[in-house]
Design a protein around this motif. Structure first.
Motif, PDB file in Angstrom:
ATOM      1  N   LEU A 158       0.601  -1.137   0.068  1.00  0.00           N
ATOM      2  CA  LEU A 158      -0.232   0.525  -0.051  1.00  0.00           C
ATOM      3  C   LEU A 158       0.365   1.248   0.097  1.00  0.00           C
ATOM      4  O   LEU A 158       0.900   2.826  -1.014  1.00  0.00           O
ATOM      5  CB  LEU A 158      -0.958   0.411   1.740  1.00  0.00           C
ATOM      6  N   PHE A 159       2.116   1.110   0.668  1.00  0.00           N
ATOM      7  CA  PHE A 159       2.522   1.957   0.580  1.00  0.00           C
ATOM      8  C   PHE A 159       3.035   2.778  -0.569  1.00  0.00           C
ATOM      9  O   PHE A 159       3.969   3.967  -0.785  1.00  0.00           O
ATOM     10  CB  PHE A 159       3.675   2.127   2.078  1.00  0.00           C
ATOM     11  N   LEU A 160       3.219   1.752  -1.527  1.00  0.00           N
ATOM     12  CA  LEU A 160       4.342   1.383  -2.478  1.00  0.00           C
ATOM     13  C   LEU A 160       3.289   2.424  -3.566  1.00  0.00           C
ATOM     14  O   LEU A 160       3.736   3.214  -4.113  1.00  0.00           O
ATOM     15  CB  LEU A 160       4.762   0.711  -3.184  1.00  0.00           C
ATOM     16  N   SER A 161       2.108   1.982  -3.294  1.00  0.00           N
ATOM     17  CA  SER A 161       1.110   1.585  -5.067  1.00  0.00           C
ATOM     18  C   SER A 161       0.876   3.079  -4.402  1.00  0.00           C
ATOM     19  O   SER A 161       0.095   3.074  -5.745  1.00  0.00           O
ATOM     20  CB  SER A 161       0.390   0.576  -4.895  1.00  0.00           C
ATOM     21  N   LEU A 162      -0.003   3.149  -3.747  1.00  0.00           N
ATOM     22  CA  LEU A 162      -0.988   5.089  -3.645  1.00  0.00           C
ATOM     23  C   LEU A 162      -0.524   6.148  -3.612  1.00  0.00           C
ATOM     24  O   LEU A 162      -0.650   6.594  -4.754  1.00  0.00           O
ATOM     25  CB  LEU A 162      -1.230   5.027  -1.962  1.00  0.00           C
ATOM     26  N   PRO A 163       1.088   6.214  -3.425  1.00  0.00           N
ATOM     27  CA  PRO A 163       1.519   7.275  -3.893  1.00  0.00           C
ATOM     28  C   PRO A 163       1.680   6.929  -5.163  1.00  0.00           C
ATOM     29  O   PRO A 163       1.893   8.661  -5.897  1.00  0.00           O
ATOM     30  CB  PRO A 163       3.174   7.801  -3.071  1.00  0.00           C
ATOM     31  N   PHE A 164       2.362   5.597  -5.670  1.00  0.00           N
ATOM     32  CA  PHE A 164       2.813   5.991  -7.595  1.00  0.00           C
ATOM     33  C   PHE A 164       1.938   5.959  -8.416  1.00  0.00           C
ATOM     34  O   PHE A 164       1.366   6.526  -9.521  1.00  0.00           O
ATOM     35  CB  PHE A 164       3.194   4.820  -7.846  1.00  0.00           C
ATOM     36  N   THR A 165       0.392   5.347  -8.169  1.00  0.00           N
ATOM     37  CA  THR A 165      -1.096   5.727  -9.073  1.00  0.00           C
ATOM     38  C   THR A 165      -1.054   7.302  -8.872  1.00  0.00           C
ATOM     39  O   THR A 165      -1.654   7.419  -9.387  1.00  0.00           O
ATOM     40  CB  THR A 165      -2.019   5.319  -8.200  1.00  0.00           C
ATOM     41  N   ALA A 166      -1.265   7.990  -7.558  1.00  0.00           N
ATOM     42  CA  ALA A 166      -1.591   9.579  -7.162  1.00  0.00           C
ATOM     43  C   ALA A 166      -0.163   9.770  -8.350  1.00  0.00           C
ATOM     44  O   ALA A 166      -1.183  10.864  -9.223  1.00  0.00           O
ATOM     45  CB  ALA A 166      -1.475  10.157  -6.250  1.00  0.00           C
ATOM     46  N   LEU A 167       0.811   9.969  -8.557  1.00  0.00           N
ATOM     47  CA  LEU A 167       1.858  10.764  -9.139  1.00  0.00           C
ATOM     48  C   LEU A 167       1.316  10.109 -11.133  1.00  0.00           C
ATOM     49  O   LEU A 167       1.774  11.317 -11.106  1.00  0.00           O
ATOM     50  CB  LEU A 167       3.774   9.584  -9.056  1.00  0.00           C
ATOM     51  N   VAL A 168       1.338   8.919 -10.870  1.00  0.00           N
ATOM     52  CA  VAL A 168       0.625   9.040 -12.707  1.00  0.00           C
ATOM     53  C   VAL A 168      -0.278   9.317 -13.379  1.00  0.00           C
ATOM     54  O   VAL A 168      -1.036  10.143 -14.432  1.00  0.00           O
ATOM     55  CB  VAL A 168       0.947   7.051 -12.501  1.00  0.00           C
ATOM     56  N   PHE A 169      -1.020   9.801 -11.762  1.00  0.00           N
ATOM     57  CA  PHE A 169      -2.600   9.985 -12.584  1.00  0.00           C
ATOM     58  C   PHE A 169      -3.450  11.420 -12.325  1.00  0.00           C
ATOM     59  O   PHE A 169      -4.058  11.695 -12.738  1.00  0.00           O
ATOM     60  CB  PHE A 169      -3.957   8.939 -11.997  1.00  0.00           C
ATOM     61  N   ASN A 170      -1.591  12.377 -11.688  1.00  0.00           N
ATOM     62  CA  ASN A 170      -1.902  13.854 -11.768  1.00  0.00           C
ATOM     63  C   ASN A 170      -1.257  14.070 -13.054  1.00  0.00           C
ATOM     64  O   ASN A 170      -0.869  15.682 -12.634  1.00  0.00           O
ATOM     65  CB  ASN A 170      -1.062  14.363 -10.692  1.00  0.00           C
ATOM     66  N   LEU A 171      -0.151  13.598 -14.085  1.00  0.00           N
ATOM     67  CA  LEU A 171      -0.111  13.805 -15.025  1.00  0.00           C
ATOM     68  C   LEU A 171      -1.428  14.418 -16.610  1.00  0.00           C
ATOM     69  O   LEU A 171      -1.364  13.445 -15.448  1.00  0.00           O
ATOM     70  CB  LEU A 171       1.166  12.697 -15.395  1.00  0.00           C
ATOM     71  N   PRO A 172      -1.096  14.644 -17.062  1.00  0.00           N
ATOM     72  CA  PRO A 172      -1.937  16.029 -17.556  1.00  0.00           C
ATOM     73  C   PRO A 172      -2.082  14.658 -19.182  1.00  0.00           C
ATOM     74  O   PRO A 172      -0.946  13.797 -19.685  1.00  0.00           O
ATOM     75  CB  PRO A 172      -1.367  16.593 -18.931  1.00  0.00           C
ATOM     76  N   PHE A 173      -3.183  13.660 -19.540  1.00  0.00           N
ATOM     77  CA  PHE A 173      -3.336  12.928 -21.005  1.00  0.00           C
ATOM     78  C   PHE A 173      -4.032  13.947 -21.818  1.00  0.00           C
ATOM     79  O   PHE A 173      -4.429  14.571 -21.212  1.00  0.00           O
ATOM     80  CB  PHE A 173      -4.340  12.075 -20.062  1.00  0.00           C
ATOM     81  N   CYS A 174      -3.663  13.715 -23.078  1.00  0.00           N
ATOM     82  CA  CYS A 174      -4.336  14.674 -24.393  1.00  0.00           C
ATOM     83  C   CYS A 174      -5.329  13.904 -24.912  1.00  0.00           C
ATOM     84  O   CYS A 174      -5.128  12.292 -25.443  1.00  0.00           O
ATOM     85  CB  CYS A 174      -2.794  14.468 -25.465  1.00  0.00           C
TER      86      CYS A 174
END
Length: 320
Positions: A158-174
């Motif tokens: 959980l400690f690894l997955s939650l921040p990484f998911t937040a990082l990826v889906f806060n990036l801009p998608f076109c």
């Protein structure tokens, strides 16, 4: 479209994803749907049988089988986060998946998959203690420690997955509708759709892959070096065979799990065609969870005998 507009789309929830189809032929779609559904049912039934057998047989209430039942439960949850959505998208037209749903799937896939890898390392440590320190086994592998180790695996995942998911889906998608060259929301194909610099996210993914795949695998290898040394010192051939049989099933699962995961996450993003990721993902989505109960049943006499006894008792009770 500017990056700020794209970020606004992500935050508003209007961005959706679609998975690339396996085929556009209705006949082949039907065959694939039936085949994957059959495999999914077999995974659920096989792993449920392992959990049920261990639960009803007090002889199997030991640390090794406690970890095995947790592994089977993880396999059920892990495949359930991926396969039903995959089946829904095989038949007919492609169905968009909302932005939040894709993020949720990536989070649960990362959490459950990482927990699976950590648990395999814990199972290797359990075999190390059982074979190398048999007289101290019950003193070391207490029920409290076993529970704490399983909880630790989940907590670290959980400690690894939650921040990484937040990082990826806060990036801009076109764009509004984005096509993922995969059958579920995995990190590499999702990052490919980002219209911004992904080097930080790629570096974080690589570090997480080292923590989830390379580090547990190294610990497993170290455990089995000591186990092999101890087994070779056993004077009788029968004793060596019995000790090795308790490890062979676990080793087979480890090679499948870490082998496929390493080929997907330990290579540059553009080094192989994207379709290869989908084929490898089919292995750790279907093959590994399906083989786990088969391997542990066929190569473990205790589980096999307990399952036969449980089935015979159930058949006898139904005939009364």
């Amino acid at each position: 479209m500017s990056p700020s507009d794209t970020i606004h789309l992500n935050q508003s929830g209007s961005t959706e994803f679609v998975f690339q189809m396996f085929t556009s032929s209705p006949n082949i779609q039907t065959l694939l749907f039936c085949f994957f559904l059959f495999l999914y049912i077999m995974i659920i039934c096989g792993n449920s049988a392992i959990i049920w057998t261990i639960y009803i047989n007090t002889n199997l209430h030991t640390p090794m089988y406690f970890f095995l039942s947790n592994l089977s439960f993880l396999e059920i949850c892990y495949t359930t986060t991926l396969i039903p959505l995959m089946l829904a998208n095989i038949m007919g037209k492609r169905k968009p998946i909302p932005f939040a749903a894709c993020a949720t799937q990536l989070f649960f896939f990362g959490t459950l998959g990482s927990t699976d890898c950590f648990l395999l390392a814990v199972m290797a440590y359990d075999r190390y203690v059982a074979i190398c320190h048999p007289l101290q086994y019950t003193l070391i592998m207490t029920p409290q420690l076993c529970t704490q180790m399983v909880a630790g695996c989940l907590g670290l995942a959980l400690f690894l997955s939650l921040p990484f998911t937040a990082l990826v889906f806060n990036l801009p998608f076109c764009g509004h509708i984005l096509e993922i060259n995969h059958f579920f929301c995995d990190a590499p194909p999702v990052l490919y759709l980002v219209c911004a610099d992904t080097r930080v996210a790629q570096a974080v993914l690589y570090v997480i892959s080292i923590l989830v795949l390379a580090t547990p695998f190294l610990l497993i290898c170290i455990s089995y070096v000591f186990i092999a040394i101890t087994i070779l010192r056993i004077p009788s051939a029968e004793g060596r065979q019995r000790a090795f049989s308790t490890c062979s099933s676990h080793l087979t699962v480890v090679l499948l799990q870490y082998g496929c995961g390493s080929m997907v996450y330990f290579r540059p993003p553009s080094s192989t065609p994207a379709d290869e990721d989908r084929y490898l993902a089919l292995v750790y989505t279907f093959v590994t969870p399906l083989l786990n109960p088969i391997i542990y049943t066929l190569r473990n006499k205790d589980v096999k005998n307990a399952l036969k006894k449980a089935m015979s008792k159930k058949a006898a009770s139904e005939n009364l």
